[in-house]
Design a protein around this motif. Structure first.
Motif, PDB file in Angstrom:
ATOM      1  N   PHE A 400      24.082 -23.282 -13.039  1.00 55.69           N
ATOM      2  CA  PHE A 400      23.684 -23.121 -11.637  1.00 55.69           C
ATOM      3  C   PHE A 400      23.797 -24.486 -10.961  1.00 55.69           C
ATOM      4  CE2 PHE A 400      20.434 -23.110  -8.238  1.00 55.69           C
ATOM      5  CZ  PHE A 400      21.019 -22.129  -7.441  1.00 55.69           C
ATOM      6  N   SER A 401      24.696 -24.603 -10.001  1.00 51.41           N
ATOM      7  CA  SER A 401      25.028 -25.919  -9.450  1.00 51.41           C
ATOM      8  C   SER A 401      24.675 -26.110  -7.985  1.00 51.41           C
ATOM      9  CB  SER A 401      26.536 -26.172  -9.631  1.00 51.41           C
ATOM     10  OG  SER A 401      27.299 -25.161  -8.970  1.00 51.41           O
ATOM     11  N   LEU A 402      24.198 -25.081  -7.298  1.00 55.34           N
ATOM     12  CA  LEU A 402      23.875 -25.228  -5.878  1.00 55.34           C
ATOM     13  C   LEU A 402      22.651 -26.120  -5.688  1.00 55.34           C
ATOM     14  CD1 LEU A 402      24.386 -21.596  -4.490  1.00 55.34           C
ATOM     15  CD2 LEU A 402      25.954 -23.547  -4.410  1.00 55.34           C
ATOM     16  N   PRO A 403      22.521 -26.770  -4.525  1.00 53.95           N
ATOM     17  CA  PRO A 403      21.333 -27.589  -4.256  1.00 53.95           C
ATOM     18  C   PRO A 403      20.063 -26.762  -4.441  1.00 53.95           C
ATOM     19  CG  PRO A 403      23.007 -27.999  -2.594  1.00 53.95           C
ATOM     20  CD  PRO A 403      23.504 -26.851  -3.417  1.00 53.95           C
ATOM     21  N   ALA A 404      19.134 -27.296  -5.225  1.00 53.99           N
ATOM     22  CA  ALA A 404      17.899 -26.566  -5.529  1.00 53.99           C
ATOM     23  C   ALA A 404      16.845 -27.533  -6.010  1.00 53.99           C
ATOM     24  CB  ALA A 404      18.153 -25.492  -6.590  1.00 53.99           C
ATOM     25  N   ALA A 405      15.608 -27.063  -6.027  1.00 61.11           N
ATOM     26  CA  ALA A 405      14.472 -27.855  -6.505  1.00 61.11           C
ATOM     27  C   ALA A 405      13.486 -26.899  -7.149  1.00 61.11           C
ATOM     28  CB  ALA A 405      13.818 -28.608  -5.342  1.00 61.11           C
ATOM     29  N   GLY A 406      12.614 -27.424  -8.000  1.00 58.24           N
ATOM     30  CA  GLY A 406      11.645 -26.541  -8.633  1.00 58.24           C
ATOM     31  C   GLY A 406      10.743 -27.268  -9.601  1.00 58.24           C
ATOM     32  N   LYS A 407       9.842 -26.520 -10.198  1.00 51.86           N
ATOM     33  CA  LYS A 407       8.880 -27.088 -11.144  1.00 51.86           C
ATOM     34  C   LYS A 407       8.536 -26.046 -12.203  1.00 51.86           C
ATOM     35  CE  LYS A 407       6.183 -30.155 -12.847  1.00 51.86           C
ATOM     36  NZ  LYS A 407       6.387 -29.506 -14.169  1.00 51.86           N
ATOM     37  N   THR A 408       8.576 -26.501 -13.460  1.00 54.69           N
ATOM     38  CA  THR A 408       8.172 -25.650 -14.577  1.00 54.69           C
ATOM     39  C   THR A 408       6.657 -25.681 -14.735  1.00 54.69           C
ATOM     40  OG1 THR A 408       8.496 -27.515 -16.061  1.00 54.69           O
ATOM     41  CG2 THR A 408      10.323 -25.959 -15.852  1.00 54.69           C
ATOM     42  N   GLY A 409       6.163 -24.766 -15.554  1.00 49.42           N
ATOM     43  CA  GLY A 409       4.740 -24.738 -15.878  1.00 49.42           C
ATOM     44  C   GLY A 409       4.535 -24.099 -17.236  1.00 49.42           C
ATOM     45  N   THR A 410       3.639 -24.689 -18.021  1.00 45.33           N
ATOM     46  CA  THR A 410       3.286 -24.156 -19.335  1.00 45.33           C
ATOM     47  C   THR A 410       1.785 -24.329 -19.518  1.00 45.33           C
ATOM     48  OG1 THR A 410       5.407 -24.961 -20.186  1.00 45.33           O
ATOM     49  CG2 THR A 410       3.786 -24.209 -21.815  1.00 45.33           C
ATOM     50  N   THR A 411       1.111 -23.318 -19.994  1.00 50.06           N
ATOM     51  CA  THR A 411      -0.335 -23.427 -20.172  1.00 50.06           C
ATOM     52  C   THR A 411      -0.679 -23.756 -21.623  1.00 50.06           C
ATOM     53  OG1 THR A 411      -0.489 -21.035 -20.513  1.00 50.06           O
ATOM     54  CG2 THR A 411      -0.866 -21.861 -18.281  1.00 50.06           C
TER      55      THR A 411
END
Length: 535
Positions: A400-411
């Protein structure tokens, strides 16, 4: 409207209309569709035993789902037969015979009827607003926000991703031969600049479970909550992505309880680093120090302004996502960053018309600025780094190469795995876990993090959902400038060689002229390591 219906139709006609439209579960509405879904035949060909089984389902379609709870559905069938015998519709002998007759349920294809979880939400909203009689009998025309293609892709990505995780966990078949113990997932896709819900996947298989995890489930987001912490620190403390904190052991006092001492995923400490690196690599001790300085109330306030509505406990551990939220809430909250700090209420229904075409309800697009656009962009830029080099880098590795941002989460104990991310147009949250908190570990005993569990599903969905779209860059506020700094000191990088990281600075902000850690941070009692948090 209800009075008009009662004045025009007899009780029998109303009952007939009701039976032809009420939900029987597994996506079936009305007795004809229910007969086809459960028995593969028209309603007129149903036996007494089959008809009695269906008659018992509307009381609780999920609880009495015969595909999942056959004995429970049989018990309900016998209640219906007993009642029919008691009122004289059938004899006691006929009731007994029907109760013992075999029931040959139709073999399921295993797929979810497109939009089932979505449609459940729509029906609930309509019934609350207009009443059950009007919704099912008045011929309303309802125009929703659902994108059928995105919905189908969401179902496919969730199901395929969970099948892959089953193999990693060593559970290729349902636990104990039943679906109740299977790994579950959810996906919510929200249009960033309107709040329109474009796709909603509430579970692995609607036919197995109609519980909508995308909306009804309250799961801890783990490190997925950190962007709200960093925003609060930038807004309240005047910090920037180039500000430096020391990754170290911390012990934060908590009234009436032992001090809170969160550990990094790796168990190591890296020492000084800029905040952009701290978020991109999800360093727990950095987030803990920030919430200690801002206070948890400031973090909760930012989350509320972004669209989180679930109860949030005002405790330091809120920084690491210890209060439960739904995937839809997370998708909506991150959409606020994608929209430059403008929050939109999520919605499923664009317009409702009566049978004559008169508009009864129409959604007017309106957002509300809740975040400073420059600070919102700083967080967006930091979350881009999470995809490029941080805990969500698998997204890029999967193509996936389009401009994007995000954040993972693990409990803790790997009970929940998340990725919430966005492009300039679409914000998507993916959650993976068991309905009852249970640790997700592969056959080697390694925990399933957001990067391993949710991120591949997110990447697969987004790659398909945006296929053929041209790259769209995030708009940059006029008071933002980009500066390259050393990711350890925050100062200008060496001219030749050495590490560098580009940061977004607001007007009036500058990299630190000289790194000088807080005196409290100088003695950690730990040897600096090089481990990163993988959540």
């Amino acid at each position: 409207m209800a009075l008009q219906i009662e004045s025009r139709y007899t009780k029998r006609e109303i009952l007939e209309a009701y039976i032809n439209q009420i939900p029987f579960g597994v996506g079936a509405h009305g007795v004809e569709q229910a007969a086809q879904v459960f028995f593969g035949k028209p309603a007129l060909q149903l036996t007494l035993a089959e008809a009695a089984l269906l008659a018992g389902l509307p009381k609780s379609p999920t609880r009495y789902n015969p595909f999942r709870y056959f004995e429970r559905a049989k018990g309900r069938q016998k209640v219906v037969l007993a009642r029919m015998s008691a009122v004289g519709n059938i004899t006691a002998e006929e009731a007994e015979k029907a109760g013992q007759a075999p029931l040959n349920l139709r073999e399921r294809s295993g797929g979810e009827p497109a939009g089932s979880y979505f449609l459940d939400v729509v029906l609930k909203e309509l019934e609350e607003r207009f009443g059950t009689d009007v919704v099912h009998h008045a011929g309303l025309k309802v125009f929703t926000t659902l994108d059928p293609q995105l919905q189908a892709l969401g179902v496919e990505s969730v199901q395929q991703g969970l099948d892959r995780l089953d193999r990693m966990l060593g559970v290729p078949a349902p636990v104990g031969g039943r679906s109740a113990g299977r790994l579950q997932g959810a996906l919510a896709a929200v249009e960033a600049h309107s709040g329109a819900v474009r796709a909603l996947v509430g579970g692995r298989d609607y036919a197995e479970s109609e519980f909508n995890r995308a909306v009804q489930s309250q799961r801890q987001p783990g490190s997925g909550f950190k962007p709200f912490v960093y925003y609060a620190a930038f807004e309240k403390l005047g910090l920037s992505p180039a500000s430096v904190l020391v990754d170290r052991r911390v012990a934060i006092p908590v009234a009436g309880q032992p001090p809170w001492s969160p550990r990094n995923f790796s168990g190591d400490f890296e020492g000084p680093m800029i905040l952009k690196r701290g978020l991109a690599h999800s360093v727990n001790s950095i987030a803990a120090q920030l919430v200690e300085r801002t206070g948890p109330a400031a973090v909760a306030d930012v989350a509320r302004r972004c669209g989180i509505k679930s109860p949030l406990a005002p405790v330091p551990s809120l920084a690491l996502g210890t209060s439960g939220v739904s995937p839809l809430e997370m998708a909506a909250a991150f959409a606020t960053f994608a929209a430059g700090g403008i929050a939109h209420e999520t919605f499923f229904i664009r317009r409702v018309e009566d049978f004559q075409g008169r508009i009864l309800q129409e959604r007017l697009m309106a957002g509300r600025r809740t975040l400073d656009p420059a600070i919102a962009f700083q967080l967006l830029d930091m979350m881009r780094a999470a995809l490029e080099e941080g805990t969500a880098r698998v997204v890029r590795q999967m193509g996936f190469s389009l401009p994007a941002a995000g954040k993972t989460g693990t409990t803790d104990e790997f009970n929940d795995a998340w990725l919430t991310g966005f492009t300039p147009t679409l914000s998507v949250a993916v959650w993976v876990g068991y309905d009852r908190a249970f640790s997700m570990r592969d056959t080697q005993g390694r925990g399933i993090t957001g990067g391993r569990g949710a991120a591949p599903i997110w990447a697969d969905f987004m790659r398909k959902a945006t296929a053929g779209e041209p790259p769209r860059e995030f708009p940059v506020p006029g008071n933002i400038r980009f500066v390259a700094v050393n990711p350890v000191t925050g100062q200008a990088p060496a001219l030749w060689g050495g590490s560098r990281m580009e940061v977004a600075l607001r007007e009036g902000q500058a990299p630190p002229a000289l790194f000088a850690p807080d005196p409290r941070e100088s003695a950690t009692g730990e040897s600096p390591g090089h481990g990163r948090d993988s959540n």
